[in-house]
Design a protein around this motif. Structure first.
Motif, PDB file in Angstrom:
ATOM      1  N   PRO A   1       6.694   6.189  -2.835  1.00 31.22           N
ATOM      2  CA  PRO A   1       6.960   5.625  -1.513  1.00 31.22           C
ATOM      3  C   PRO A   1       6.018   4.450  -1.219  1.00 31.22           C
ATOM      4  CG  PRO A   1       5.836   7.740  -1.325  1.00 31.22           C
ATOM      5  CD  PRO A   1       6.225   7.588  -2.767  1.00 31.22           C
ATOM      6  N   GLU A   2       6.448   3.622  -0.299  1.00 27.32           N
ATOM      7  CA  GLU A   2       5.702   2.406   0.004  1.00 27.32           C
ATOM      8  C   GLU A   2       4.283   2.700   0.478  1.00 27.32           C
ATOM      9  OE1 GLU A   2       6.122  -1.518   2.921  1.00 27.32           O
ATOM     10  OE2 GLU A   2       7.876  -0.260   2.499  1.00 27.32           O
ATOM     11  N   TRP A   3       4.110   3.765   1.287  1.00 29.24           N
ATOM     12  CA  TRP A   3       2.769   4.064   1.792  1.00 29.24           C
ATOM     13  C   TRP A   3       1.824   4.416   0.651  1.00 29.24           C
ATOM     14  CZ3 TRP A   3       0.405   8.678   0.741  1.00 29.24           C
ATOM     15  CH2 TRP A   3       1.217   9.773   0.421  1.00 29.24           C
ATOM     16  N   LEU A   4       2.389   5.026  -0.428  1.00 27.36           N
ATOM     17  CA  LEU A   4       1.545   5.429  -1.542  1.00 27.36           C
ATOM     18  C   LEU A   4       1.168   4.227  -2.407  1.00 27.36           C
ATOM     19  CD1 LEU A   4       0.136   7.699  -2.985  1.00 27.36           C
ATOM     20  CD2 LEU A   4       2.268   8.242  -4.181  1.00 27.36           C
ATOM     21  N   THR A   5       2.111   3.329  -2.641  1.00 26.16           N
ATOM     22  CA  THR A   5       1.765   2.133  -3.414  1.00 26.16           C
ATOM     23  C   THR A   5       0.763   1.267  -2.659  1.00 26.16           C
ATOM     24  OG1 THR A   5       3.702   0.964  -2.521  1.00 26.16           O
ATOM     25  CG2 THR A   5       3.991   2.112  -4.614  1.00 26.16           C
ATOM     26  N   GLY A   6       0.913   1.216  -1.323  1.00 26.72           N
ATOM     27  CA  GLY A   6      -0.064   0.473  -0.523  1.00 26.72           C
ATOM     28  C   GLY A   6      -1.435   1.105  -0.595  1.00 26.72           C
ATOM     29  N   LEU A   7      -1.475   2.438  -0.560  1.00 28.09           N
ATOM     30  CA  LEU A   7      -2.744   3.149  -0.657  1.00 28.09           C
ATOM     31  C   LEU A   7      -3.394   2.895  -2.009  1.00 28.09           C
ATOM     32  CD1 LEU A   7      -4.832   5.186   0.395  1.00 28.09           C
ATOM     33  CD2 LEU A   7      -3.360   7.023  -0.459  1.00 28.09           C
TER      34      LEU A   7
ATOM     35  N   ARG B   1      -5.142  -0.436  -1.950  1.00 28.87           N
ATOM     36  CA  ARG B   1      -6.393  -0.420  -1.181  1.00 28.87           C
ATOM     37  C   ARG B   1      -7.495   0.316  -1.934  1.00 28.87           C
ATOM     38  NH1 ARG B   1      -2.535   0.645   2.745  1.00 28.87           N
ATOM     39  NH2 ARG B   1      -3.097   2.861   2.903  1.00 28.87           N
TER      40      ARG B   1
ATOM     41  N   ARG C   1      -3.788  14.584   9.284  1.00 28.40           N
ATOM     42  CA  ARG C   1      -4.373  13.565   8.401  1.00 28.40           C
ATOM     43  C   ARG C   1      -4.817  14.256   7.121  1.00 28.40           C
ATOM     44  NH1 ARG C   1     -10.017  13.758   8.908  1.00 28.40           N
ATOM     45  NH2 ARG C   1     -10.788  14.836  10.759  1.00 28.40           N
TER      46      ARG C   1
END
Length: 328
Positions: A301-307, A310, A35
Motif C-alpha cells: 500500500p502507498e502508506w507503506l512505500t512512503g514509510l 522515510r 498508533r
C-alpha cells in the motif's frame, strides 16, 4: 520499531487481546485513533476512564525486559514519581500472554497520564526547568534501585543484539565496524553507581507530559529502557529540546534544563562523550530499521512505500558518522 508486517491496523486482534481486561464495549470506536510503532497502542474506556492497550508479538519483545519495565514503573510510582500506571487484567496480571489466530502477543493496559506532551507546550523557563528536574529525579531514583525480578538489558546486550541483527546482511560492513568501535570505546569508560543505571532512553518531549494546573510532570513509554550511562538520557533529552526551540533560545534553554536536572541529581562524571551517546542512538536506530524493513512484498500500500522511503532517509542520516573516530 516492529517489523513492517505488524504495522497494519487489526481491530479484531486488538479486541481479542483486550478481552483479557474489563472495558466499555461502546468505547471501541476509539480504536480508530490507534498508533503502531514499537508497539500497537489502542485507546479505549472502562467505567469512563481513558485507558491504553499496548501489545506486540512475542517474537518482537523479550519477556524479561517487559517484566523488568513494569517492576521499575511500579518502583517509581511507589516513590511518588509521576509515571504511567498499569491496570491489571481480569486475572490480576500486569503482563498478559495472549494466544491469537495471528500469533502470540504480550499485552498490558495503562491509564492515561495527566497533562499534555511537552512538545505541545510553550517550552518556557518553568516548563524546561521541570523537564530537566524530572530527568534528574528519575536518575536519582534509578541510582537507588535494585530490581527484585530480572533486570532490563544493558548497553552491552544491546550491542550484542545489533551484532545478531547485522549477521544476515554481509554488506553492512560499516554498521559492523561502528558496533565494534562503540563497544571498544564504552569498554574504556568507568561504570559507577553515580553515572550508570537504568535509564529511560527515550526521554524526549513527546514522552514527557506537563500538567500546568498542578505544575507536575508525568512520564510514559519506558519500553526502550536499558542500563546505560545517565549521560545518554541527558543527551537524548537535550537533543529533543534544542530541536524544538529557536536557535537563539537554545543556549538559555539548555542552561535552564541543566539547572532543573542538578536540582535533583548531580551531573554524572567520567561518562561517555556527547558524540558517543549520539552515535550509540544512531546505530541502535539503524539496526532496528534494518531489521524492520528487511521483508518486502509486491503491491504494498502507498502508506507503506512512503514509510519505507522515510525510514531509508533516517538510516542514511544515522549512518553518516559510522566508522569515524569518537571524540572525547
Amino acid at each position: 520499531m516492529l517489523k513492517l508486517k505488524y504495522l497494519f491496523n487489526n481491530e479484531e486482534l486488538a479486541e481479542m487481546v483486550l478481552r483479557n481486561w474489563a472495558y466499555d464495549r461502546e468505547s471501541l470506536h476509539l480504536f480508530q485513533y490507534y498508533r503502531i510503532s514499537s508497539n500497537a497502542i489502542y485507546p479505549f474506556e472502562n467505567g469512563g476512564n481513558n485507558l491504553l492497550l499496548r501489545f506486540a508479538p512475542q517474537t518482537e519483545k523479550l519477556r524479561s525486559n517487559l517484566l523488568a519495565e513494569l517492576e521499575f514503573i511500579s518502583y517509581l510510582r511507589e516513590r511518588g514519581y509521576g509515571v504511567l500506571e498499569t491496570v491489571p487484567s481480569r486475572e490480576g496480571s500486569e503482563l498478559v500472554e495472549a494466544q491469537t489466530p495471528w500469533g502470540s502477543y504480550y499485552a498490558s493496559v495503562f491509564k492515561r497520564v495527566a497533562g499534555v506532551s511537552m512538545d505541545t507546550t510553550s517550552l518556557d523557563d518553568q516548563t524546561v526547568f521541570r523537564y530537566g528536574q524530572a530527568l534528574g529525579e528519575l536518575h536519582r531514583l534509578s541510582s537507588e534501585y535494585s530490581p527484585v525480578q530480572g533486570k532490563r538489558w544493558t548497553h552491552n546486550e544491546v550491542l550484542e543484539w545489533i551484532r545478531r541483527v547485522l549477521e544476515p546482511f554481509p554488506e553492512q560492513t560499516a554498521a559492523r565496524a561502528e558496533t565494534e568501535l562503540l563497544a571498544d570505546y564504552f569498554g574504556t569508560i568507568p561504570v559507577t553507581l553515580a553515572n550508570y543505571g537504568l535509564i529511560h532512553y527515550d526521554f524526549e518531549l513527546d514522552n514527557v507530559f506537563y500538567d500546568q494546573t498542578q505544575d507536575t510532570i508525568n512520564v510514559i513509554d519506558f519500553d526502550d529502557s536499558m542500563y546505560h550511562w545517565y549521560a545518554v538520557d541527558i543527551e537524548q533529552a537535550l537533543d529533543s529540546l534544542l530541536e524544538a526551540v529557536a536557535t537563539e533560545e537554545q543556549g538559555p534553554r539548555k542552561e535552564r534544563f541543566l539547572e532543573g536536572y542538578t536540582s535533583r541529581y548531580d551531573l554524572p562524571e567520567e561518562g561517555p562523550s556527547q558524540e558517543a551517546c549520539r552515535r550509540f542512538a544512531d546505530l541502535y536506530r539503524y539496526a532496528r530499521i534494518l531489521r524492520s524493513t528487511a521483508e518486502q512484498w509486491e503491491h504494498e500500500p502507498e502508506w507503506l512505500t512512503g514509510l519505507r522511503s522515510r525510514l531509508q532517509l533516517k538510516m542514511k542520516a544515522a549512518a553518516s558518522r559510522f566508522g569515524l573516530d569518537i571524540s572525547v
